[in-house]
Design a protein around this motif. Structure first.
Motif, PDB file in Angstrom:
ATOM      1  N   PHE A  16     178.992  54.191 -16.930  1.00 27.94           N
ATOM      2  CA  PHE A  16     179.954  53.306 -16.264  1.00 27.94           C
ATOM      3  C   PHE A  16     180.361  54.022 -14.987  1.00 27.94           C
ATOM      4  O   PHE A  16     181.057  55.030 -15.036  1.00 27.94           O
ATOM      5  CB  PHE A  16     181.186  53.054 -17.139  1.00 27.94           C
ATOM      6  CG  PHE A  16     180.899  52.185 -18.332  1.00 27.94           C
ATOM      7  CD1 PHE A  16     180.469  50.871 -18.163  1.00 27.94           C
ATOM      8  CD2 PHE A  16     181.057  52.670 -19.617  1.00 27.94           C
ATOM      9  CE1 PHE A  16     180.209  50.063 -19.250  1.00 27.94           C
ATOM     10  CE2 PHE A  16     180.802  51.861 -20.714  1.00 27.94           C
ATOM     11  CZ  PHE A  16     180.371  50.573 -20.532  1.00 27.94           C
ATOM     12  N   VAL A  21     178.583  57.660 -20.495  1.00 28.40           N
ATOM     13  CA  VAL A  21     179.361  57.431 -21.708  1.00 28.40           C
ATOM     14  C   VAL A  21     178.498  57.598 -22.949  1.00 28.40           C
ATOM     15  O   VAL A  21     178.959  58.058 -23.990  1.00 28.40           O
ATOM     16  CB  VAL A  21     179.980  56.016 -21.639  1.00 28.40           C
ATOM     17  CG1 VAL A  21     180.592  55.643 -22.957  1.00 28.40           C
ATOM     18  CG2 VAL A  21     181.019  55.956 -20.533  1.00 28.40           C
ATOM     19  N   THR A  47     180.533  51.856 -27.540  1.00 24.42           N
ATOM     20  CA  THR A  47     179.496  51.586 -26.542  1.00 24.42           C
ATOM     21  C   THR A  47     178.111  51.610 -27.179  1.00 24.42           C
ATOM     22  O   THR A  47     177.286  50.728 -26.930  1.00 24.42           O
ATOM     23  CB  THR A  47     179.595  52.619 -25.404  1.00 24.42           C
ATOM     24  OG1 THR A  47     180.946  52.663 -24.947  1.00 24.42           O
ATOM     25  CG2 THR A  47     178.701  52.250 -24.253  1.00 24.42           C
TER      26      THR A  47
END
Ligand SMILES: Nc1ncnc2c1ncn2[C@@H]1O[C@H](COP(=O)(O)OP(=O)(O)OP(=O)(O)O)[C@@H](O)[C@H]1O
Ligand SMILES: [Mg+2]
Lengths: 308, 378
Positions: A16, A21, A47
Motif C-alpha cells: 500500500f 504489508v 490483507t
C-alpha cells in the motif's frame, strides 16, 4: 480425503503505497485442515486473507485456491469460499432473516425459506428473526456472520477473527462446530489472537510485519523456537523478578499465578543467571514447559528489533 | 449457472435495496417530498400570476388623460402605485433597491400629443429579473391603456381601431431582456427535479456500501458487476417513475400546464432520460471514494445542467461554446423533448434525434460504470 491442497500460494506481495504489508508470504493448507493464522495487530493477516479470497490483487506472487487460479478465476473462488470479515459487514438496516435471505438468494440456494429457517434454528435465533441486525450485540453479530458464510456449504472457510467478543461457551461451541465441519472435508483458515484457539488448530502460521515467521503444528512451532523456560516458585517473587530483569540470557519474565516464568533462547546463559536465585531459601527453580504464548511474545520482541 | 448474469442474484440485490429504501424513512420521504416541494415552490414563484405589484409613477402633469391612464392601470389589478416619484432618477433607484417592480412614466407632452393625435407614448420599465412575474402585467398593458384613452377621449370602441394604434406603450424589460415563457418552466422543472434527486441518490449507491463496510462482504459473494449495477439503479428507476407521476399530476392540477402531445411518447422519453440519470449517478459512485465526494460530483454536473440546458436561459441566446457544452448534458435534450411533446404536441419523428441522444448517454454511462467498477478492494 482429497490430498490436493485447498490453498497453495507462493510469494504473495502486497504494497500500500510504499509500505509492504504482505512480504513474500507462501502458504499451503491441505483439504480438511484447520489452520490458525496468528500475528500481532497490523501484521497483514486480514490483507493476506483478502488476497486469498480474491478481494485484493497481489502485486507479486501466484497461487491457487481450491484448484482455481488466484489471478484469473476470482469469481469461481468466491462461489466456493465462505469469507467472514473482521468487521461486521452485513446490512444493519436489514433484519436477521432478511440478511440470511439475501445471502441465500445470492448463492442461489433453493428453497430460500428452508435454508434460512434451518440456519436460524441452528443459531437459536428463530424467535429474533425480525430483529434488525444492527441491534444485535457484538457477539451475536459474529454468530450471525458466521452462520451466513457457512450457509452455502463452502469448501473453504476464511474466518477473520470470528470469535472476537464472543463469550467462552459460544466460543467452545463454535470450535466444536469448526471441527465437525472439518471432519466432513471443509478446510478452515482462521485468524485469531487467542492462544487456546491456536492450540485447537491442526497447524498454525505466524506472520509478523508481513513476513511468515513460523508455520507448523503447535508443538513443532514451540520446539523450533528453541526457547528454554524455568519456573520459579517461592516467596517474594516480585523482588526476584526485579532482580532478574536485565540479566544475561533472561528474555522474558512473566508472572503466572504464584509462579514466575523465565524464558530465554540461550539455555546455558539463562541457567547461569538463575543459579544464585535457585540457591536461595524458600525459592525453587525448575525447568518448565515453554508455552505458545512465550514463543509469540519472543517473536514479537524479535521482529520489532528487525524493524528498527 | 451463468457467471455473468442471473435473475436470481439480481432479484436478491433488488429485494435488499427496496427493503433498505423503505427502512430509510427520511430518504424515502425526500424522494417524494423533494419533487413536490420543489415543484410547488418553484412553480408558484415562477408561474403564479402575481397581482398588485408595487409600481412607481413618474408624472409631470396632472391632466385628465394621465389620471385616466393611472386608474386604468390600477384597475387591471396588476399595478399598485406606491410612490409618485418626482424624477426619473428617483424612480430608477426605487427599482434598483427592489422597492417597486414597475416604473410607469407618463411624459409631460402626453396630453398635447393626445390632443394632436400625434402618437402619445407612455413608458413602462419592468423589473424582469423574475420575468414571468412581470409577464402578465405587461401583456395586459397595451389594450388597457388604449381603451382607457379612448374612453377618455369619448370615442366609441367600434371606431377605435385607428386611434388605438396611435397610443404607443414602450416597454423596457430591465435586468433580463429575454423573457422566459411561463409554461416552459414546469416541464423544465420535471427534468431538473429528476436530475437532482436521482443522480444524487444513485451517486452514493456504492460509496455508502463502502463506508458502512458492507462492500467487502458484497464483493466476496458471487454477484457480477452487471448484477450489482442493475441492482442499484433499477430501484431508482421506480422512484423516478413515481416522481414523474407526481410532478405531471401536479403540473396539470396546480398549474394547468397545457398538455397537447402524446402521453406515451412523453413517458417513453422520460424512461430513457431517467435511465441515463441513474446510470450517471452510478458512474459517479464508481469514481467517488466517499459519500461527500459523490455529492460534490453530483453538483458538479447539476450546475451546468441548470445553467446551460436552456432551463435557466434560453438555449439559442447562449454563445456557441455554451451551446456545445449544453449538447453534452442529458437535461438539454430532455427539455427539448418535454417542451416539444407537452406544449407543441410533437410526434415521435420530431423528437427521435433527442431520444437517440438520451439513449447514447445511457449506454455510455453504463459502459463507463462497468469499466470503472472495482471488483476488488484495492
Ligand atoms: N487499504 C489499505 N491502505 C493502506 N494500508 C492498509 C490498507 N489495508 C491495510 N493496510 C495496512 O496494512 C497493514 C496490515 O493490515 P491488516 O489489516 O492486514 O493487519 P491484521 O494482521 O489483520 O491486523 P489486526 O490483527 O489488527 O486485524 C496495517 O499496517 C494497515 O495499516
Ligand atoms: Mg485483521
Amino acid at each position: 480425503m482429497n490430498t490436493s491442497p485447498a490453498i497453495s500460494v507462493r510469494n504473495l506481495v502486497k504494497r500500500f503505497g510504499t509500505k509492504t504489508v504482505v512480504d513474500h508470504v507462501s502458504m499451503d493448507v491441505a483439504t480438511g485442515e484447520i489452520v490458525g493464522f496468528l500475528g500481532p495487530n497490523g501484521s497483514g493477516k486480514t490483507t493476506t486473507i483478502r488476497i486469498i479470497c480474491g478481494l485484493l490483487t497481489p502485486d507479486e506472487g501466484e497461487g491457487s485456491v481450491l484448484g482455481h487460479d488466484l489471478r484469473t478465476e476470482a469469481l469461481r473462488i468466491k462461489r466456493e469460499v465462505g469469507y467472514m470479515t473482521q468487521r461486521f459487514s452485513f446490512y444493519e438496516d436489514l433484519t436477521i432473516a432478511e440478511n440470511l435471505e439475501f445471502v441465500a438468494r445470492l448463492y442461489r440456494l433453493k428453497p430460500v425459506e428452508e435454508h434460512v429457517g434451518r440456519t436460524l434454528e441452528e443459531l437459536g435465533l428463530t424467535s429474533r428473526r425480525d430483529q434488525l441486525a444492527g441491534t444485535l450485540s457484538g457477539g451475536w453479530k459474529q454468530r450471525l456472520a458466521l452462520a451466513a458464510c457457512i450457509m452455502h456449504k463452502p469448501k473453504l472457510l476464511l474466518l477473520d477473527e470470528p470469535t472476537a467478543g464472543v463469550d467462552p461457551k459460544a466460543r467452545r461451541e463454535f470450535w466444536d462446530e469448526i471441527h465437525r465441519l472439518a471432519r466432513d472435508g471443509l478446510t478452515v483458515l482462521v485468524s485469531t489472537h487467542y492462544m487456546d484457539e491456536a492450540e485447537r488448530c491442526h497447524r498454525i502460521s505466524y506472520i509478523s510485519y508481513g513476513r511468515m515467521l513460523a508455520s507448523g503444528a503447535v508443538d513443532e512451532v514451540v520446539a523450533n523456537a528453541g526457547l528454554t523456560t524455568f519456573v520459579v516458585e517461592g516467596e517474594h517473587l516480585n523482588e526476584v523478578a526485579a532482580e532478574l530483569e536485565g540479566r544475561p540470557g533472561v528474555e522474558q519474565i512473566a508472572p503466572f499465578g504464584a509462579t514466575l516464568h523465565v524464558v530465554g533462547s540461550d539455555a546455558k546463559l539463562l541457567k547461569k543467571s538463575l543459579a544464585d536465585i535457585a540457591r536461595r531459601d524458600g525459592v525453587t527453580v525448575r525447568p518448565g514447559e515453554t508455552s505458545l504464548e512465550d514463543v509469540f511474545i519472543q517473536f514479537m520482541a524479535g521482529s520489532k528489533d528487525n524493524m528498527q | 449457472m451463468n457467471a455473468v448474469f442471473s435473475f436470481g442474484r439480481l432479484g436478491a440485490l433488488l429485494i435488499k435495496e427496496f427493503i433498505q429504501m423503505r427502512r430509510d424513512r427520511i430518504t424515502f420521504a425526500m424522494m417524494l417530498g423533494v419533487p413536490l416541494v420543489q415543484l410547488v415552490l418553484f412553480g408558484y414563484a415562477i408561474n403564479n400570476d402575481p397581482k398588485a405589484l408595487p409600481a412607481a409613477l413618474v408624472v409631470t402633469s396632472q391632466d385628465q388623460y394621465t389620471r385616466a391612464m393611472v386608474s386604468a392601470l390600477e384597475t387591471t389589478g396588476y399595478y399598485r402605485f406606491v410612490r409618485v416619484a418626482a424624477s426619473e432618477a428617483e424612480a430608477e433607484s426605487l427599482m434598483a433597491r427592489g422597492e417597486v417592480s414597475f416604473v410607469v412614466t407618463i411624459p409631460s407632452d402626453f396630453r398635447r400629443r393626445v390632443d394632436r393625435g400625434d402618437n402619445p407614448r407612455i413608458l413602462i420599465e419592468a423589473d424582469a429579473t423574475d420575468p414571468s412575474a412581470a409577464g402578465n402585467a405587461i401583456a395586459t398593458l397595451g389594450t388597457v391603456a388604449s381603451q382607457a384613452l379612448l374612453r377618455e377621449q369619448g370615442m366609441e370602441a367600434v371606431a377605435a381601431e385607428n386611434a388605438a394604434g396611435q397610443l404607443q406603450v414602450v416597454v423596457h424589460r430591465r435586468y433580463n431582456p429575454e423573457g422566459i415563457s411561463q409554461y416552459n418552466i414546469v416541464p423544465g422543472l420535471l427534468g431538473v427535479i429528476l436530475q437532482m434527486t436521482l443522480v444524487m441518490m444513485t451517486s452514493i449507491a456504492l460509496t455508502r456500501e463502502t463506508e458502512r463496510g458492507t462492500m467487502e462482504n458484497l464483493l466476496a459473494m458471487p454477484a457480477s458487476p452487471t448484477e450489482i449495477m442493475l441492482g442499484k439503479v433499477l430501484p431508482y428507476l421506480v422512484v423516478g417513475g413515481v416522481q414523474v407521476a407526481v410532478v405531471l399530476a401536479a403540473a396539470r392540477l396546480l398549474f394547468s400546464v397545457p398538455f397537447v402531445g402524446s402521453l406515451w411518447l412523453l413517458v417513453g422519453a422520460i424512461f430513457v432520460f431517467v435511465m441515463a440519470l441513474v446510470l450517471l449517478g452510478y458512474t459517479i459512485s464508481t469514481v467517488a471514494r466517499t459519500q461527500m465526494q459523490a455529492l460534490q460530483l453530483t453538483f458538479f454536473f447539476f450546475l451546468p445542467s441548470i445553467l446551460l440546458s436552456g432551463f435557466m436561459f434560453p438555449y439559442r441566446g447562449m454563445p456557441g461554446w455554451a451551446q456545445a457544452l449544453g449538447e453534452i448534458l442529458p437535461l438539454t435534450h430532455f427539455l427539448r423533448v418535454t417542451r416539444a411533446v407537452m406544449l407543441k404536441g410533437a410526434d415521435f419523428a420530431e423528437i427521435a434525434a433527442e431520444i437517440a441522444a438520451l439513449s447514447v448517454f445511457a449506454v455510455v454511462f453504463a459502459g463507463l460504470a462497468l469499466m470503472r467498477f472495482r471488483r476488488t478492494l484495492d
